[in-house]
Design a protein around this motif. Structure first.
Motif, PDB file in Angstrom:
ATOM      1  N   ALA A 204       0.718  -1.182  -0.004  1.00 46.09           N
ATOM      2  CA  ALA A 204       0.150  -0.165   0.068  1.00 46.09           C
ATOM      3  C   ALA A 204       0.944   1.215  -0.071  1.00 46.09           C
ATOM      4  CB  ALA A 204      -0.891   0.175   1.246  1.00 46.09           C
ATOM      5  N   TYR A 205       1.850   1.301   0.751  1.00 42.87           N
ATOM      6  CA  TYR A 205       2.918   2.420   1.028  1.00 42.87           C
ATOM      7  C   TYR A 205       3.358   2.674  -0.328  1.00 42.87           C
ATOM      8  CZ  TYR A 205       2.284   4.070   5.680  1.00 42.87           C
ATOM      9  OH  TYR A 205       1.726   4.427   6.977  1.00 42.87           O
ATOM     10  N   ILE A 206       4.151   1.423  -1.014  1.00 41.62           N
ATOM     11  CA  ILE A 206       4.818   1.545  -2.188  1.00 41.62           C
ATOM     12  C   ILE A 206       4.011   1.900  -3.350  1.00 41.62           C
ATOM     13  CG2 ILE A 206       5.796   0.195  -3.903  1.00 41.62           C
ATOM     14  CD1 ILE A 206       8.083   0.376  -1.740  1.00 41.62           C
ATOM     15  N   GLU A 207       2.708   1.689  -3.397  1.00 42.11           N
ATOM     16  CA  GLU A 207       1.828   2.162  -4.402  1.00 42.11           C
ATOM     17  C   GLU A 207       1.511   3.069  -4.339  1.00 42.11           C
ATOM     18  OE1 GLU A 207      -1.902  -0.747  -4.564  1.00 42.11           O
ATOM     19  OE2 GLU A 207      -0.302  -2.080  -5.341  1.00 42.11           O
ATOM     20  N   GLU A 208       1.080   3.805  -3.187  1.00 37.83           N
ATOM     21  CA  GLU A 208       1.002   5.304  -2.988  1.00 37.83           C
ATOM     22  C   GLU A 208       2.217   6.177  -3.297  1.00 37.83           C
ATOM     23  OE1 GLU A 208       0.606   8.388   1.088  1.00 37.83           O
ATOM     24  OE2 GLU A 208      -0.144   6.356   1.186  1.00 37.83           O
TER      25      GLU A 208
ATOM     26  N   TYR B 150       8.138  11.751   1.018  1.00 34.05           N
ATOM     27  CA  TYR B 150       8.124  10.461   1.844  1.00 34.05           C
ATOM     28  C   TYR B 150       9.564  10.165   2.675  1.00 34.05           C
ATOM     29  CZ  TYR B 150       3.594   9.642   0.017  1.00 34.05           C
ATOM     30  OH  TYR B 150       2.372   9.758  -0.522  1.00 34.05           O
ATOM     31  N   ASN B 151      10.542  10.673   2.143  1.00 32.93           N
ATOM     32  CA  ASN B 151      11.834  10.449   2.949  1.00 32.93           C
ATOM     33  C   ASN B 151      11.986  10.914   4.467  1.00 32.93           C
ATOM     34  OD1 ASN B 151      14.481   9.756   2.815  1.00 32.93           O
ATOM     35  ND2 ASN B 151      15.148  11.784   2.872  1.00 32.93           N
ATOM     36  N   ASN B 152      12.302   9.652   5.076  1.00 33.28           N
ATOM     37  CA  ASN B 152      12.245   9.642   6.534  1.00 33.28           C
ATOM     38  C   ASN B 152      10.999   9.964   7.330  1.00 33.28           C
ATOM     39  OD1 ASN B 152      14.924   9.709   6.755  1.00 33.28           O
ATOM     40  ND2 ASN B 152      15.242  12.054   6.561  1.00 33.28           N
ATOM     41  N   LEU B 153       9.842   9.375   6.446  1.00 35.00           N
ATOM     42  CA  LEU B 153       8.507   9.147   7.223  1.00 35.00           C
ATOM     43  C   LEU B 153       8.554   7.851   8.086  1.00 35.00           C
ATOM     44  CD1 LEU B 153       5.436   9.897   7.029  1.00 35.00           C
ATOM     45  CD2 LEU B 153       5.308   8.223   5.335  1.00 35.00           C
ATOM     46  N   SER B 154       7.932   8.340   9.377  1.00 36.50           N
ATOM     47  CA  SER B 154       8.012   7.170  10.324  1.00 36.50           C
ATOM     48  C   SER B 154       6.520   7.307  11.008  1.00 36.50           C
ATOM     49  CB  SER B 154       9.162   7.441  11.358  1.00 36.50           C
ATOM     50  OG  SER B 154       9.228   6.383  12.444  1.00 36.50           O
ATOM     51  N   GLU B 155       5.833   6.010  11.024  1.00 31.36           N
ATOM     52  CA  GLU B 155       4.489   6.093  11.453  1.00 31.36           C
ATOM     53  C   GLU B 155       4.251   4.884  12.406  1.00 31.36           C
ATOM     54  OE1 GLU B 155       1.943   8.678   8.063  1.00 31.36           O
ATOM     55  OE2 GLU B 155       2.035   6.501   7.821  1.00 31.36           O
TER      56      GLU B 155
ATOM     57  N   GLU C  55      -0.971   5.193   8.751  1.00 36.29           N
ATOM     58  CA  GLU C  55      -2.070   6.059   8.340  1.00 36.29           C
ATOM     59  C   GLU C  55      -1.973   5.952   6.757  1.00 36.29           C
ATOM     60  OE1 GLU C  55      -1.272  10.093   9.378  1.00 36.29           O
ATOM     61  OE2 GLU C  55      -1.289   9.577  11.650  1.00 36.29           O
ATOM     62  N   ASN C  56      -3.135   6.392   6.258  1.00 32.43           N
ATOM     63  CA  ASN C  56      -3.205   6.362   4.853  1.00 32.43           C
ATOM     64  C   ASN C  56      -2.810   7.783   4.256  1.00 32.43           C
ATOM     65  OD1 ASN C  56      -5.597   8.150   5.302  1.00 32.43           O
ATOM     66  ND2 ASN C  56      -6.965   6.456   4.789  1.00 32.43           N
ATOM     67  N   THR C  57      -3.117   7.902   2.998  1.00 33.80           N
ATOM     68  CA  THR C  57      -2.658   9.278   2.362  1.00 33.80           C
ATOM     69  C   THR C  57      -3.373  10.377   3.025  1.00 33.80           C
ATOM     70  OG1 THR C  57      -1.949  10.112   0.364  1.00 33.80           O
ATOM     71  CG2 THR C  57      -4.057   9.022   0.515  1.00 33.80           C
ATOM     72  N   LEU C  58      -4.594  10.173   3.568  1.00 31.04           N
ATOM     73  CA  LEU C  58      -5.328  11.411   3.872  1.00 31.04           C
ATOM     74  C   LEU C  58      -5.048  11.617   5.489  1.00 31.04           C
ATOM     75  CD1 LEU C  58      -8.842  10.316   2.479  1.00 31.04           C
ATOM     76  CD2 LEU C  58      -7.134  12.174   1.479  1.00 31.04           C
ATOM     77  N   GLY C  59      -4.132  10.870   6.138  1.00 34.34           N
ATOM     78  CA  GLY C  59      -3.754  10.774   7.486  1.00 34.34           C
ATOM     79  C   GLY C  59      -4.839  10.193   8.571  1.00 34.34           C
TER      80      GLY C  59
END
Length: 168
Positions: free
Chosen positions: A55-59, A102-107, A111-115
């Protein structure tokens, strides 16, 4: 005269030895089964982590290559016009418009793309690294970005997912 009666049965020592042997066998079997039972959920966790990584890769791959790349990707930015930094340009997650945002994104939680928090992934941790990968393939610098998404399921080993986004 009466014939001798033969008595058949177990002596006390034979009974105790039988109990000891059966007990040892049961301990070995239960130990083996408990190890298998502990790991029986692994395929479930790995499948959920794979789905989340995908899901993250596709986004990320749906976004532009660079901040200076026009929508549609043509003409591609050059080594002069491409952004020199990786990471968001003072944007929030819902406003990310290019791959390196998206670099250094850490969750954690994911979350989805809308948060919006994905409730089925409450205890998962996701980390994203975006780097220029031109040197990996002997191509000119800044023509290829490597995206690494690391998904860590609860109490499991992290899983890495890698994709490349070209400047085309």
């Amino acid at each position: 005269m009466m014939a001798p009666v033969s008595e058949k049965g177990f002596s006390l020592i034979e009974s105790i030895l039988t109990i000891v042997i059966i007990s040892i066998s049961l301990v070995v079997l239960i130990s083996a089964w408990s190890g298998a039972a502990k790991r029986s959920g692994d395929p479930f966790w790995h499948a959920k982590a794979a789905y989340l990584g995908q899901a993250y890769i596709e986004e990320i791959l749906t976004k532009r290559f660079d901040e200076n790349t026009p929508v549609g990707g043509s003409p591609p930015c050059s080594s002069v016009s491409c952004s020199s930094t990786l990471g968001p340009e003072s944007e929030t997650r819902s406003q990310y418009d290019d791959v390196d945002d998206y670099n250094n994104l850490s969750e954690s939680p994911s979350e989805n793309t809308l948060g919006i928090v994905r409730p089925e992934y409450q205890r998962y941790h996701v980390a994203v690294q975006v780097t220029y990968a031109g040197a990996d393939f002997s191509r000119p610098v800044r023509t290829l970005k490597k995206i690494v998404v690391t998904v860590t399921p609860p109490e499991e080993a992290p899983q890495r997912f890698v994709a490349y986004r070209g400047n085309y």
